[in-house]
Write an enzyme that holds these catalytic residues in place. Sequence first.
Site, PDB file in Angstrom:
ATOM      1  N   GLU A   8       0.486  -1.041   0.141  1.00  0.00           N
ATOM      2  CA  GLU A   8       0.059   0.340   0.116  1.00  0.00           C
ATOM      3  C   GLU A   8       0.489   1.140   0.145  1.00  0.00           C
ATOM      4  O   GLU A   8       2.367   0.953   0.020  1.00  0.00           O
ATOM      5  CB  GLU A   8      -0.900  -0.084   1.181  1.00  0.00           C
ATOM      6  CG  GLU A   8       0.014   0.036   2.302  1.00  0.00           C
ATOM      7  CD  GLU A   8      -1.312   1.012   2.954  1.00  0.00           C
ATOM      8  OE1 GLU A   8      -1.191   1.923   2.952  1.00  0.00           O
ATOM      9  OE2 GLU A   8      -1.395   0.795   4.744  1.00  0.00           O
ATOM     10  N   LYS A  28      -5.583  11.058   0.036  1.00  0.00           N
ATOM     11  CA  LYS A  28      -5.393   9.825   0.988  1.00  0.00           C
ATOM     12  C   LYS A  28      -6.638   8.925  -0.018  1.00  0.00           C
ATOM     13  O   LYS A  28      -7.578   9.564   0.606  1.00  0.00           O
ATOM     14  CB  LYS A  28      -6.010   9.519   2.485  1.00  0.00           C
ATOM     15  CG  LYS A  28      -5.846   8.688   2.903  1.00  0.00           C
ATOM     16  CD  LYS A  28      -5.921   8.811   4.500  1.00  0.00           C
ATOM     17  CE  LYS A  28      -6.676   7.458   5.583  1.00  0.00           C
ATOM     18  NZ  LYS A  28      -6.516   7.792   6.329  1.00  0.00           N
ATOM     19  N   VAL A  74      -5.427   0.414   3.075  1.00  0.00           N
ATOM     20  CA  VAL A  74      -5.784  -0.916   2.536  1.00  0.00           C
ATOM     21  C   VAL A  74      -6.693  -0.887   1.938  1.00  0.00           C
ATOM     22  O   VAL A  74      -6.713  -1.952   0.831  1.00  0.00           O
ATOM     23  CB  VAL A  74      -5.640  -1.230   4.183  1.00  0.00           C
ATOM     24  CG1 VAL A  74      -6.431  -3.225   4.001  1.00  0.00           C
ATOM     25  CG2 VAL A  74      -4.665  -1.329   4.667  1.00  0.00           C
ATOM     26  N   ASP A 108     -16.741   6.286  13.461  1.00  0.00           N
ATOM     27  CA  ASP A 108     -15.321   6.419  13.264  1.00  0.00           C
ATOM     28  C   ASP A 108     -15.546   4.172  13.280  1.00  0.00           C
ATOM     29  O   ASP A 108     -14.522   3.520  13.999  1.00  0.00           O
ATOM     30  CB  ASP A 108     -14.830   6.232  12.942  1.00  0.00           C
ATOM     31  CG  ASP A 108     -13.505   6.645  12.909  1.00  0.00           C
ATOM     32  OD1 ASP A 108     -13.579   6.313  11.526  1.00  0.00           O
ATOM     33  OD2 ASP A 108     -13.114   7.453  12.936  1.00  0.00           O
ATOM     34  N   ASP A 168     -11.313  -0.286   5.645  1.00  0.00           N
ATOM     35  CA  ASP A 168     -10.801  -1.503   5.471  1.00  0.00           C
ATOM     36  C   ASP A 168     -11.335  -2.503   5.645  1.00  0.00           C
ATOM     37  O   ASP A 168     -11.353  -3.909   4.868  1.00  0.00           O
ATOM     38  CB  ASP A 168      -9.209  -1.504   6.245  1.00  0.00           C
ATOM     39  CG  ASP A 168      -8.067  -0.431   5.757  1.00  0.00           C
ATOM     40  OD1 ASP A 168      -8.799   0.224   5.106  1.00  0.00           O
ATOM     41  OD2 ASP A 168      -7.453  -0.473   6.947  1.00  0.00           O
ATOM     42  N   LYS A 192      -4.240  -1.079  13.294  1.00  0.00           N
ATOM     43  CA  LYS A 192      -3.240  -0.006  14.668  1.00  0.00           C
ATOM     44  C   LYS A 192      -4.046  -0.160  16.284  1.00  0.00           C
ATOM     45  O   LYS A 192      -4.706  -0.541  16.352  1.00  0.00           O
ATOM     46  CB  LYS A 192      -3.463   1.231  13.684  1.00  0.00           C
ATOM     47  CG  LYS A 192      -2.374   1.342  12.886  1.00  0.00           C
ATOM     48  CD  LYS A 192      -2.878   2.018  11.779  1.00  0.00           C
ATOM     49  CE  LYS A 192      -3.984   2.107  11.145  1.00  0.00           C
ATOM     50  NZ  LYS A 192      -3.897   2.329  10.232  1.00  0.00           N
TER      51      LYS A 192
END
Length: 306
Positions: A27, A88, A108, A140, A144, A161
């Site tokens: 990515e 992004k 991703v 949120d 992905d 993460k």
Amino acid sequence: MSDTAAPQMSGEVREALEQRRPVVALESTIIAHGLPRPRNLRVAEELEEVVRTEGAVPATIAVLDGRAHIGLDKAQLDRVANDDSVRKLGHRDLAPALATGASGATTVSATAFLAARAGLRVFATGGLGGVHREWTETQDESADLGLLARTRITVVCAGVKSILDVPATLQRLETLGVGVLGYGTGNFPGFYLSSSGEPVDWTVRTPDEVAAVMRAQDALAGPEAALIVANPVPEAEQLDPALHDRVLAEALEECGRRGITGQGVTPFLLDHLARETEGASLEANLAAVRGNVRLAARIAGAWVRA
Ligand code: PSU
Ligand code: MN
């Protein structure tokens, strides 16, 4: 529109696919928005080199001037790393980016989408997006997860993460029917940390075992879901867990105070952690990504031999 909408595949990647040689998708969001300059370009080049050392071909994916690219040359990689106009792009952003001639790094979700459609089966990243801790207020949840629920690709990552709500993310993956394998571990990795403290249901120990699961996935012909290979950062290279917890709490608070939302949240938190740990989180992040890229190349090798 119809021909410009088709991704531009590099000659090297096309040849490798034709000859059934191993290819690893990489990515670009981590390069453009996840790592500081000028280190980001060096890391991008280093990751491609790791793939090559393992005998596979790297295919870094990005959108440049309204065209999706599978496999970047040096100048294109440089643009992704250094051009301020590089946005992004999640998978939902691909159509507007192609239609308007925009340039963007792929997350991703967008990378997995483009890679799978181009016939790539193995993809390496750092940590997946997932359910954010403030989910009840913000809803949120990274795109992905939903995309991986409908895309047949194997994603090697160091978990999700740790800025996220890890148990909630694992629950969502279960609900969405996305398989998760711990690589040499019974624990789900914690991105900067070797373990998130959460268990995984399945453990594999070799690239061949992963390839066997991929074959079984195809043979079952069930819903087109991804396979997540969760590969922990080695304990010697992880971030100190106490430092991690303290700095992360501060970062989350600061993010809330500044009212940062949407696509800005993940880059803000990653950057804040890197600064407040004096680069230690960055080193752990890079160690994780390197390990994932190496393992992905080996899985890609096992897959083409399978
Ligand atoms: N992992 C990293 N650094 C990153 C990301 C992942 O080590 O920058 C990126 C990935 O591209 C992932 C994205 O898809 O963050 C998730 O962003 P969001 O939470 O806005 O969906
Ligand atoms: Mn988000």
